[in-house]
Design an enzyme around this catalytic site. Structure first.
Site, PDB file in Angstrom:
ATOM      1  N   LYS A 180       0.798  -1.224   0.000  1.00  8.17           N
ATOM      2  CA  LYS A 180       0.000   0.000   0.000  1.00  8.17           C
ATOM      3  C   LYS A 180       0.833   1.277   0.000  1.00  8.17           C
ATOM      4  O   LYS A 180       2.034   1.262   0.264  1.00  8.17           O
ATOM      5  CB  LYS A 180      -0.972  -0.006   1.189  1.00  8.17           C
ATOM      6  N   ARG A 238      -3.603  -9.765   5.424  1.00  7.93           N
ATOM      7  CA  ARG A 238      -4.017  -9.840   4.013  1.00  7.93           C
ATOM      8  C   ARG A 238      -2.857  -9.377   3.135  1.00  7.93           C
ATOM      9  O   ARG A 238      -2.418  -8.229   3.259  1.00  7.93           O
ATOM     10  CB  ARG A 238      -5.251  -8.957   3.822  1.00  7.93           C
TER      11      ARG A 238
HETATM   12  C1  7PJ Z   1      -8.222  -4.098   2.175  1.00 13.58           C
HETATM   13  C2  7PJ Z   1      -9.304  -4.860   1.729  1.00 13.58           C
HETATM   14  C3  7PJ Z   1      -7.930  -4.067   3.566  1.00 13.58           C
HETATM   15  C4  7PJ Z   1      -9.808  -5.554   3.878  1.00 13.58           C
HETATM   16  C5  7PJ Z   1      -8.377  -3.867   0.050  1.00 13.58           C
HETATM   17  C6  7PJ Z   1      -5.391  -3.114  -1.574  1.00 13.58           C
HETATM   18  C7  7PJ Z   1      -6.669  -2.348  -1.592  1.00 13.58           C
HETATM   19  N1  7PJ Z   1     -10.080  -5.584   2.560  1.00 13.58           N
HETATM   20  N2  7PJ Z   1      -9.390  -4.692   0.395  1.00 13.58           N
HETATM   21  N3  7PJ Z   1      -8.755  -4.813   4.374  1.00 13.58           N
HETATM   22  N4  7PJ Z   1      -7.642  -3.507   1.105  1.00 13.58           N
HETATM   23  N5  7PJ Z   1     -10.557  -6.249   4.735  1.00 13.58           N
HETATM   24  O1  7PJ Z   1      -5.320  -4.308  -1.344  1.00 13.58           O
HETATM   25  O2  7PJ Z   1      -4.362  -2.430  -1.835  1.00 13.58           O
HETATM   26  O3  7PJ Z   1      -7.016  -3.406   4.066  1.00 13.58           O
HETATM   27  S1  7PJ Z   1      -8.127  -3.370  -1.603  1.00 13.58           S
END
Ligand code: 7PJ
Length: 272
Positions: free
Chosen positions: A216, A250
C-alpha cells in the site's frame, strides 16, 4: 508474562486479482486463467484464506456492474473449489454477489463498507459465515482527498464497535465477526502509522483483527518506491502487525509472508 500478544491463530489471507489485465486482450478467460494460477500458487505456498473480489477498491477506480462482478468471481470460486478446500472469502459489497459466492463455495465475506450497503447486514446474518467489518472514512472515490480525524484510533475503534453492534442486532453471530482498521481507506501516512502502533487496542473489541497493508501507499510513502518494489516493506509491516496482535494478515506475496510469519509464530510459542 510476555509483553507480546502474538495470536495463537495467525493466518494469511492471499489477495487474488480478478481485474482484467489492460495490457492483454485475452478477455474474461485469460483473466480467469491468470487468477486461477495465482490461487494455485498461493495454495501451494500455504495460504489460509483466499480473498477473491471482482471490484477494484483503489481510489478513483471505476464501478463494476453486478453482472461483471459475478462473472469475475463465481467461475473462479468454483474452479478453486474443484481443486482445494482452502477457505475462500468474497470481497464484495453487493448482497447478490455475497449470496452467489457462498453458494459457489466461499465461506467468508470481506466487506470494506462494513456491511453498510443494501441489505448486506441481513444477508450476512442469513449466510451465517464469518464477515470482516472494515473501517473506511468516505468512499473509495474520494477517501484520500482529505482524510481528517481528531483522534484516529478512538474514532476507528468507535466506528468498529458500532458496526459490531449493528451486525449483532441484525443477527450476525458474535463468533462470525472480524474487524479491520482499514489501512489506506481515508487515512494519511500518519493515521496509518498510529493505527498500526495501536493495534493491541483493537483486540479489546473482542473480535479477531484483520489487517491489509501489503504494497500500500503507506509503504510507498516511506520507501519512495512503486508498488512492485514494496515486498520488503510489506513483509516488515506484516511482522509488526503479527507482533502487535493481528490475527489475519491480508497480503499479495503469500510464500514470502509465510516464511516471515513462521518466525513470528515460533516466537509466540516460546514459553514466557
Ligand atoms: C483491504 C481490503 C484491507 C480488507 C483492500 C489493496 C486495496 N479488505 N481490500 N482490508 N484492502 N478487509 O489491497 O491495496 O485493508 S483493496
Amino acid at each position: 508474562m510476555s509483553r507480546l500478544n502474538i495470536s495463537a491463530n495467525l493466518q494469511i489471507m492471499g489477495v487474488i486479482n480478478t481485474t482484467p489485465d489492460s495490457f492483454s486482450d485475452g478477455g474474461q478467460f485469460d483473466s480467469l486463467d491468470k487468477a486461477f494460477a495465482q490461487a494455485q500458487h498461493m495454495i501451494a505456498a500455504g495460504v489460509d484464506i483466499l480473498d477473491i473480489g471482482g471490484e477494484s477498491t483503489r481510489p478513483s477506480a471505476e464501478e463494476v456492474s453486478e453482472e461483471e462482478e459475478l462473472q469475475r468471481t463465481i467461475p473462479l470460486i468454483r474452479a478453486v473449489r474443484e481443486v482445494s478446500d482452502v477457505p475462500i472469502s468474497i470481497d464484495s459489497n453487493k448482497s447478490s454477489v455475497m449470496r452467489a459466492a457462498v453458494r459457489a463455495g466461499a465461506s467468508m465475506i470481506n466487506s470494506i463498507w462494513a456491511l453498510r450497503l443494501e441489505d448486506s447486514l441481513q444477508v450476512a446474518a442469513q449466510l451465517d459465515v464469518p464477515v470482516c467489518l472494515m473501517h473506511m472514512q468516505g468512499t473509495p472515490a474520494t477517501m484520500q482527498d482529505n482524510p481528517d480525524y481528531e483522534d484516529v484510533v478512538g474514532e476507528v475503534m468507535e466506528f468498529l464497535s458500532q458496526r459490531i453492534e449493528a451486525a449483532l442486532a441484525a443477527g450476525v453471530a458474535r463468533h462470525n465477526i472480524i474487524i479491520d482498521p482499514g489501512f489506506g481507506f481515508g487515512k494519511t501516512l500518519q493515521h496509518n502509522l498510529q493505527l498500526l502502533k495501536s493495534l493491541p487496542e483493537f483486540r479489546k473489541l473482542g473480535a479477531p483483527v484483520l489487517v491489509g497493508m501489503s504494497r500500500k501507499g503507506m509503504i510507498g510513502a516511506i520507501l519512495d518506491k512503486p508498488a512492485h518494489q514494496r515486498l520488503y516493506g510489506s513483509l516488515s509491516v506484516a511482522v509488526m502487525a503479527a507482533m502487535l496482535g493481528a490475527d489475519i494478515i491480508r497480503v499479495h506475496d503469500v510464500a514470502e509472508t509465510a516464511d516471515a510469519l513462521a518466525m513470528v509464530r515460533a516466537l509466540g510459542q516460546v514459553a514466557s
